[in-house]
Design a protein around this motif. Sequence first.
Motif, PDB file in Angstrom:
ATOM      1  N   VAL A 218       4.798  14.107  -1.763  1.00  0.00           N
ATOM      2  CA  VAL A 218       3.560  14.456  -2.458  1.00  0.00           C
ATOM      3  C   VAL A 218       2.716  13.194  -2.579  1.00  0.00           C
ATOM      4  CG1 VAL A 218       2.565  15.456  -4.549  1.00  0.00           C
ATOM      5  CG2 VAL A 218       4.826  16.224  -3.750  1.00  0.00           C
ATOM      6  N   ASP A 219       1.610  13.153  -1.839  1.00  0.00           N
ATOM      7  CA  ASP A 219       0.749  11.966  -1.821  1.00  0.00           C
ATOM      8  C   ASP A 219      -0.289  12.103  -2.937  1.00  0.00           C
ATOM      9  OD1 ASP A 219      -1.100   9.960  -1.336  1.00  0.00           O
ATOM     10  OD2 ASP A 219      -1.167  10.283   0.837  1.00  0.00           O
ATOM     11  N   GLU A 220      -0.128  11.279  -3.967  1.00  0.00           N
ATOM     12  CA  GLU A 220      -1.029  11.306  -5.126  1.00  0.00           C
ATOM     13  C   GLU A 220      -1.959  10.088  -5.150  1.00  0.00           C
ATOM     14  OE1 GLU A 220       1.678  13.918  -8.264  1.00  0.00           O
ATOM     15  OE2 GLU A 220       1.414  11.782  -8.673  1.00  0.00           O
TER      16      GLU A 220
ATOM     17  N   GLY B 254       0.841  -1.198   0.000  1.00  0.00           N
ATOM     18  CA  GLY B 254       0.000   0.000   0.000  1.00  0.00           C
ATOM     19  C   GLY B 254       0.874   1.245   0.000  1.00  0.00           C
ATOM     20  N   ALA B 255       0.268   2.399  -0.287  1.00  0.00           N
ATOM     21  CA  ALA B 255       1.008   3.653  -0.146  1.00  0.00           C
ATOM     22  C   ALA B 255       1.383   3.855   1.321  1.00  0.00           C
ATOM     23  CB  ALA B 255       0.181   4.825  -0.666  1.00  0.00           C
ATOM     24  N   ASP B 256       0.597   3.284   2.226  1.00  0.00           N
ATOM     25  CA  ASP B 256       0.947   3.366   3.656  1.00  0.00           C
ATOM     26  C   ASP B 256       2.340   2.789   3.894  1.00  0.00           C
ATOM     27  OD1 ASP B 256      -1.560   4.401   4.059  1.00  0.00           O
ATOM     28  OD2 ASP B 256      -2.391   2.602   4.970  1.00  0.00           O
TER      29      ASP B 256
ATOM     30  N   ARG C  82       1.982   6.740  -4.700  1.00  0.00           N
ATOM     31  CA  ARG C  82       0.845   6.304  -5.516  1.00  0.00           C
ATOM     32  C   ARG C  82       0.337   4.970  -4.972  1.00  0.00           C
ATOM     33  NH1 ARG C  82       0.004  10.029 -10.158  1.00  0.00           N
ATOM     34  NH2 ARG C  82      -1.307   8.351 -10.927  1.00  0.00           N
ATOM     35  N   THR C  83      -0.865   4.594  -5.358  1.00  0.00           N
ATOM     36  CA  THR C  83      -1.449   3.359  -4.824  1.00  0.00           C
ATOM     37  C   THR C  83      -2.312   2.643  -5.849  1.00  0.00           C
ATOM     38  OG1 THR C  83      -2.819   2.434  -3.064  1.00  0.00           O
ATOM     39  CG2 THR C  83      -3.440   4.608  -3.855  1.00  0.00           C
ATOM     40  N   PHE C  84      -2.426   1.328  -5.673  1.00  0.00           N
ATOM     41  CA  PHE C  84      -3.382   0.540  -6.457  1.00  0.00           C
ATOM     42  C   PHE C  84      -4.708   0.370  -5.719  1.00  0.00           C
ATOM     43  CE2 PHE C  84       0.603  -0.520  -8.504  1.00  0.00           C
ATOM     44  CZ  PHE C  84       0.235  -0.543  -9.839  1.00  0.00           C
ATOM     45  N   SER C  85      -4.829   1.016  -4.545  1.00  0.00           N
ATOM     46  CA  SER C  85      -6.021   0.798  -3.717  1.00  0.00           C
ATOM     47  C   SER C  85      -7.233   1.577  -4.198  1.00  0.00           C
ATOM     48  CB  SER C  85      -5.744   1.230  -2.271  1.00  0.00           C
ATOM     49  OG  SER C  85      -4.742   0.436  -1.695  1.00  0.00           O
ATOM     50  N   LYS C  86      -7.037   2.683  -4.871  1.00  0.00           N
ATOM     51  CA  LYS C  86      -8.170   3.555  -5.163  1.00  0.00           C
ATOM     52  C   LYS C  86      -8.627   3.331  -6.605  1.00  0.00           C
ATOM     53  CE  LYS C  86      -7.898   4.946  -0.933  1.00  0.00           C
ATOM     54  NZ  LYS C  86      -6.874   5.780  -0.350  1.00  0.00           N
ATOM     55  N   ALA C  87      -8.070   4.036  -7.568  1.00  0.00           N
ATOM     56  CA  ALA C  87      -8.587   3.927  -8.939  1.00  0.00           C
ATOM     57  C   ALA C  87      -8.415   2.516  -9.512  1.00  0.00           C
ATOM     58  CB  ALA C  87      -7.905   4.953  -9.835  1.00  0.00           C
TER      59      ALA C  87
HETATM   60  C1  LIG Z   1      -6.092   5.702   0.749  1.00  0.00           C
HETATM   61  C2  LIG Z   1      -4.979   6.657   0.931  1.00  0.00           C
HETATM   62  C3  LIG Z   1      -3.632   6.259   0.951  1.00  0.00           C
HETATM   63  C4  LIG Z   1      -3.083   4.896   0.891  1.00  0.00           C
HETATM   64  O1  LIG Z   1      -3.778   3.827   0.809  1.00  0.00           O
HETATM   65  P1  LIG Z   1      -3.092   2.387   0.666  1.00  0.00           P
HETATM   66  O2  LIG Z   1      -4.287   1.520   0.642  1.00  0.00           O
HETATM   67  O3  LIG Z   1      -2.195   2.181   1.822  1.00  0.00           O
HETATM   68  O4  LIG Z   1      -2.342   2.403  -0.620  1.00  0.00           O
HETATM   69  C5  LIG Z   1      -2.649   7.216   1.083  1.00  0.00           C
HETATM   70  N1  LIG Z   1      -2.963   8.504   1.191  1.00  0.00           N
HETATM   71  C6  LIG Z   1      -4.222   8.925   1.184  1.00  0.00           C
HETATM   72  C7  LIG Z   1      -4.488  10.378   1.306  1.00  0.00           C
HETATM   73  C8  LIG Z   1      -5.275   8.027   1.076  1.00  0.00           C
HETATM   74  O5  LIG Z   1      -6.522   8.480   1.122  1.00  0.00           O
END
Ligand SMILES: *Cc1c(COP(=O)(O)O)cnc(C)c1O
Length: 360
Positions: A191-193, A90-92, A218-223
């Motif tokens: 920069v959190d995208e 995750g981006a986390d 960047r993340t694969f969790s959203k789009a």
């Molecule tokens: C959802 C989110 C993330 C990261 O999500 P992961 O599931 O860990 O990839 C990061 N930043 C913001 C602002 C988010 O809303």
Amino acid sequence: MQPRDLSDLSPYVPGRGAEEVARDLGMDPDDLTKLSSNENPHGPSPAAVDAIRETAPRVGVYPKASHTDLGEKLAAHWDCAPEQVWVTPGADGAIDYLSRAFLEPGDRILAPDPGFSYYQMSARYHHGTVTTYPLSKADDFAQTPDTVLDAYDGERMVYVTTPHNPTGAEFSRDAIRTLAESVDDHTLLVVDEAYAEYTDTPSTIDLLDTYDNVAVLRTFSKAYGLAGLRVGYGVVPEAWADAYARVNTPFAASEVGCRAAIAALDDDDHLEKTVETARWARSYLRENLDAPTWESGGNFVLAEVGGASAVAEATQRQGVIVRDCSSFGLPECIRVSCGTRETTPAAVDTINDVLAEVVA
Ligand SMILES: *Cc1c(COP(=O)(O)O)cnc(C)c1O
């Protein structure tokens, strides 16, 4: 026996899941509309689902080649070196790896308030301390260089979120440039995208050719609809990209996650449909919710409803789960994720009915 003093650390408060709410209410999860965690209402790309199935028999091995393949594919996508792509859980996970790489005990970070809570949590896990810069409702949560620089005092890491969660506001590309140039040499601008697919503003990633004090998340969790698999990445300047090998948890992302992400990256149609739906839904939400809302570059809309926790509980009883923003420090706001063309209108009706009752 006790762990170390954890009183400074607070648990992450996620949006409520459909299954837990369904259990509480004795309902079928399929009868709930979950608009609380900014997930993709179309789910994952079918190509990613196929990749998950195909990978299932092979999960007995560690994800070595798949990690490399995903990093290389992302590097080609962003026109950077493979070493610059830090594949993470995750981006986390990318936030944690940057904390590990940058923070000495007692170092400070600067993070937005309201904002994504994990920036602060990660800094504290890594023995850092936290200061915040305010985003103010009075000026529609505007994000300008001064929003950050007025509070900036030499922190080691500065977080900006664009589009911002939960407000939807964005930094312009010029603003990001100004920030990169204005902070001290030892300050990393992160920069959190996470929601960048949903906006027309171009990514910051190409600015890494110019600045060595900027990292992009960047993340694969959203789009990409893969939140359940936990795959994200950071893109970092070439100059210090090799720090990854020293700070990463071995095999950071799973075999299934990497293979699904690779397949998802090739499915342009699914991404296009996802973005198109979200843009439709955020206009629909802004036009039809009986509450003040803010312009959003993400797949969600922030709405001012008065008592957010009462409103969120009431809509939930009627099968619509929205995010109470109290934990963001906005107890008067809910955040409503973009649903599909099929689910969004009925969800808006439910929210409006609740608002009419709560106000009445
Ligand atoms: C959802 C989110 C993330 C990261 O999500 P992961 O599931 O860990 O990839 C990061 N930043 C913001 C602002 C988010 O809303």
